[in-house]
Design a protein around this motif. Structure first.
Motif, mmCIF file in Angstrom:
data_model
loop_
_atom_site.group_PDB
_atom_site.id
_atom_site.type_symbol
_atom_site.label_atom_id
_atom_site.label_comp_id
_atom_site.label_asym_id
_atom_site.label_seq_id
_atom_site.Cartn_x
_atom_site.Cartn_y
_atom_site.Cartn_z
ATOM 1 N N ASN A 1 63.535 -33.450 13.367
ATOM 2 C CA ASN A 1 62.147 -33.845 13.540
ATOM 3 C C ASN A 1 61.325 -32.676 14.109
ATOM 4 O O ASN A 1 60.186 -32.433 13.690
ATOM 5 N N PHE A 2 61.923 -31.958 15.040
ATOM 6 C CA PHE A 2 61.271 -30.793 15.650
ATOM 7 C C PHE A 2 60.984 -29.725 14.580
ATOM 8 O O PHE A 2 59.876 -29.202 14.474
ATOM 9 N N ARG A 3 62.001 -29.464 13.745
ATOM 10 C CA ARG A 3 61.857 -28.469 12.679
ATOM 11 C C ARG A 3 60.795 -28.938 11.671
ATOM 12 O O ARG A 3 59.915 -28.177 11.245
ATOM 13 N N ALA B 1 53.220 -28.311 10.619
ATOM 14 C CA ALA B 1 52.030 -28.083 11.428
ATOM 15 C C ALA B 1 52.117 -26.892 12.364
ATOM 16 O O ALA B 1 51.315 -26.767 13.284
ATOM 17 N N GLY B 2 53.085 -26.006 12.100
ATOM 18 C CA GLY B 2 53.279 -24.860 12.994
ATOM 19 C C GLY B 2 52.026 -24.019 13.209
ATOM 20 O O GLY B 2 51.807 -23.487 14.292
ATOM 21 N N GLU B 3 51.202 -23.931 12.177
ATOM 22 C CA GLU B 3 49.949 -23.167 12.285
ATOM 23 C C GLU B 3 48.984 -23.745 13.316
ATOM 24 O O GLU B 3 48.072 -23.053 13.775
ATOM 25 N N TYR B 4 49.157 -25.045 13.594
ATOM 26 C CA TYR B 4 48.187 -25.739 14.446
ATOM 27 C C TYR B 4 48.704 -25.978 15.857
ATOM 28 O O TYR B 4 48.055 -26.624 16.662
ATOM 29 N N ILE C 1 64.520 -23.694 20.859
ATOM 30 C CA ILE C 1 63.929 -22.444 21.357
ATOM 31 C C ILE C 1 63.782 -21.433 20.222
ATOM 32 O O ILE C 1 62.729 -20.807 20.059
ATOM 33 N N ALA C 2 64.826 -21.305 19.406
ATOM 34 C CA ALA C 2 64.789 -20.339 18.298
ATOM 35 C C ALA C 2 63.748 -20.751 17.245
ATOM 36 O O ALA C 2 62.993 -19.913 16.737
ATOM 37 N N LEU C 3 63.693 -22.051 16.924
ATOM 38 C CA LEU C 3 62.728 -22.522 15.931
ATOM 39 C C LEU C 3 61.294 -22.305 16.392
ATOM 40 O O LEU C 3 60.427 -21.910 15.609
ATOM 41 N N ALA C 4 61.041 -22.569 17.657
ATOM 42 C CA ALA C 4 59.691 -22.374 18.183
ATOM 43 C C ALA C 4 59.271 -20.915 18.036
ATOM 44 O O ALA C 4 58.169 -20.616 17.564
ATOM 45 N N LYS C 5 60.164 -20.006 18.420
ATOM 46 C CA LYS C 5 59.863 -18.570 18.289
ATOM 47 C C LYS C 5 59.546 -18.215 16.841
ATOM 48 O O LYS C 5 58.599 -17.486 16.562
ATOM 49 N N LYS C 6 60.350 -18.737 15.922
ATOM 50 C CA LYS C 6 60.163 -18.439 14.504
ATOM 51 C C LYS C 6 58.762 -18.837 14.035
ATOM 52 O O LYS C 6 58.183 -18.192 13.160
ATOM 53 N N HIS C 7 58.231 -19.898 14.609
ATOM 54 C CA HIS C 7 56.905 -20.377 14.211
ATOM 55 C C HIS C 7 55.800 -19.914 15.166
ATOM 56 O O HIS C 7 54.704 -20.493 15.149
ATOM 57 N N GLN C 8 56.099 -18.912 15.980
ATOM 58 C CA GLN C 8 55.101 -18.404 16.937
ATOM 59 C C GLN C 8 54.519 -19.516 17.802
ATOM 60 O O GLN C 8 53.301 -19.610 18.026
#
Lengths: 269, 269, 269
Positions: B41-43, B49-52, B75-82
């Motif tokens: 769900n996080f991914r 909506a990572g851009e937002y 943590i890794a996924l968040a970094k990947k999406h800035q």
């Protein structure tokens, strides 16, 4: 007839259908509001409950904020599950306000949307412009859902106004007419600030129009229960949250306490 | 400039940006509260909506309850999406109450968190201790968000108190200051029991501080609409539910009825 | 003892357990209500929070609406995570109203459900029939949870009635007794229309029964906080939304402001 065939309960012995009809159906439709399901969640929802979903609306302008790859996969998944996916009416109104209707219709066709919503919840449309927009959408090849009602808090459309717009929209080529209830179902149209249904309003409208071509936005359970109680399981219900799809289907079939009476009284409600 | 480039709508013809700026941005940030999204769900949320999303807070102590493998992948996924991911302030306060600040900072560094929240929503911190905690976090290499306001029901921080803490925290090295609104946005800080905004409070604060370094926790739509109406699309909004990310972005861009006026009046709100 | 072993926080240094016991446990159970999680979401939830979930109820009749392949995978996944999955009591009542109890029990066995709920929230059951249903379920090999309370709005079971049904059900072979709170926790049983707990009712019941075999349906945070405050972290809580699992676990462990006092006062609540 009953969609219980896909389920491990013996339909000869336990009746879970309550005379519910299978898809594709004209009435008894459930329209779900997607205001930002991720792609996996969207697929997950269709694989769980695709039989119980007729329409999914991409709420307001969210179709325009969905990355193109995700949007295209949503469109394809919906088709695979015989679900009609369409962008919310506010997006149409944004295009209209920018004098971009043709590019709007064109882009939707390119994306292979088949249904479209025409509304004037926020902008003002003269009857002539509304009719023209419906006809134009039909010419572009869309099936059209229109929406009646302003989104402003406390706004109510009079019954004569609703009935005449209903007739006008169907005559112009619309297939369904939605009665505005917003995401909350509070202090809008047929709902007061506590979400209670204006019962005489609905009853009076239904004397004239029949349940087939009208979709009642009814996001709250009490609203769904009341409308199903009056119109029966063939009522079209809209703005259902993705979390509530099985709940609404349970209500339709008497599998939740609030509509269980159909089993107690041995008759369909 | 506009993030509509990733979308199938022709930005030359339909303007969905409302002058919205792309990430990375200092103001106009959306901080989402994750109080228990599964990894898929996080991914899914980031891919939609990572851009937002600018920040995701792992609410209160939930970071400590998340299985290590899941936490590391978040943590890794968040970094990947800035997207900046950080644990809620209550976790800091639990560590503080157990006199474990160093092990807390150390563990966060090991996990490669880059941002940290310093708060005293539940414990009492003297100004000196608060400053010391901010400075210590900076020494450990974190970027610091502080939070102002008690979590107790009905608690309100006076305007002079808020302004002096704001100045103090930024001077000590904090990058953002959050104004407490909890998960509900009711009967706390700037919100009354109906979730209505104390408008004069916000207006008065904004006369002094500008919108760039302050994040308003505003979980309810009416709160988001009001704050965007006053501060414009560049307002920083916090405690946004994962289900509401596209809704908030629609509000920022005038793609929902409540803020549609920017198109009607041909100007950005 | 503490389930923090799976987490990257050093339990010797930061105590996140608040004396919380690991699964399998008799008391301190969390029962989650699934009213339509997709399969991926269901798996996701278990992989994130399986340690904190003891039971998952497939709300009301939703088990009968879940496609068989999805249902079977949910059953297998729950077993894998040592979570007890069972269909809601309304489904039992639908089968009962159709005189289909044997086929109901048979189908549940075939599907390898191990727990079952016996309730009369909507239908009327004489004590003799209720006892017979419990015994029959035991003969079919199920572990039995019963539920006390009508689902009708405003319905309250008297304390003597609750206590005698509690004794009767356990004597007949039930393992747990649930106190009805519905999905909303409002205007039902121990909750008034604002969701506030009838505190003297609960306190009086607990004088007689102890916390081990009773599950309090408590969907709202204020209800969870109050019950945990009185009964301690070993209270069994039911009808927890899938979104709230980590929140409830945080409350049990004092990792959220509302129950943080256990750290302030250096004692378990």
């Amino acid at each position: 007839m009953s969609s219980t065939s896909a389920i491990g309960w013996n339909p000869k012995l336990i009746d879970l259908s309550n005379q519910r009809t299978d898809k594709p159906r004209i009435s008894g439709c459930t329209m779900v509001m997607d205001k930002g399901l991720g792609l996996t969640n969207f697929r997950d929802t269709l694989e769980l409950a695709g039989e119980y979903i007729d329409f999914i609306k991409l709420g307001f302008g969210t179709a325009g904020l969905t990355p193109e790859t995700v949007l295209k996969q949503k469109i394809a998944l919906a088709k695979k599950h015989q679900v009609h996916l369409y962008p919310g009416g506010t997006f149409f109104e944004v295009a209209l306000a920018q004098s971009c209707l043709d590019i709007y219709f064109h882009t939707l066709r390119e994306l292979e949307f088949e249904w479209i919503e025409i509304s004037d919840g926020t902008v003002d449309l003269s009857p002539a412009t509304r009719i023209e927009a419906i006809k134009k959408a039909r010419e572009w090849g869309f099936r059209v859902i229109t929406e009646i009602g302003k989104k402003e808090e406390g706004s109510v459309t009079s019954i004569p106004q609703l009935l005449s717009t209903y007739e006008q929209d169907l005559s112009a080529g619309a297939f369904y007419v939605i009665v505005e209830g917003r995401e909350t179902g509070e202090n809008i149209g047929i709902f007061n600030q506590y979400g209670e249904v204006n019962q005489s309003y609905v009853t009076q409208v239904m004397k004239t129009v029949g349940p087939e071509r009208i979709i009642w936005e009814a996001p709250q359970k009490q609203q769904q229960v009341w409308i199903l109680g009056i119109l029966g399981a063939q009522a079209n219900l809209g703005n259902i949250s993705p979390q509530e799809i099985l709940s609404v289907e349970s209500l339709r079939r008497g599998l939740r306490s609030d509509t269980f009476y159909c089993w107690k009284e041995k008759k369909s409600f």
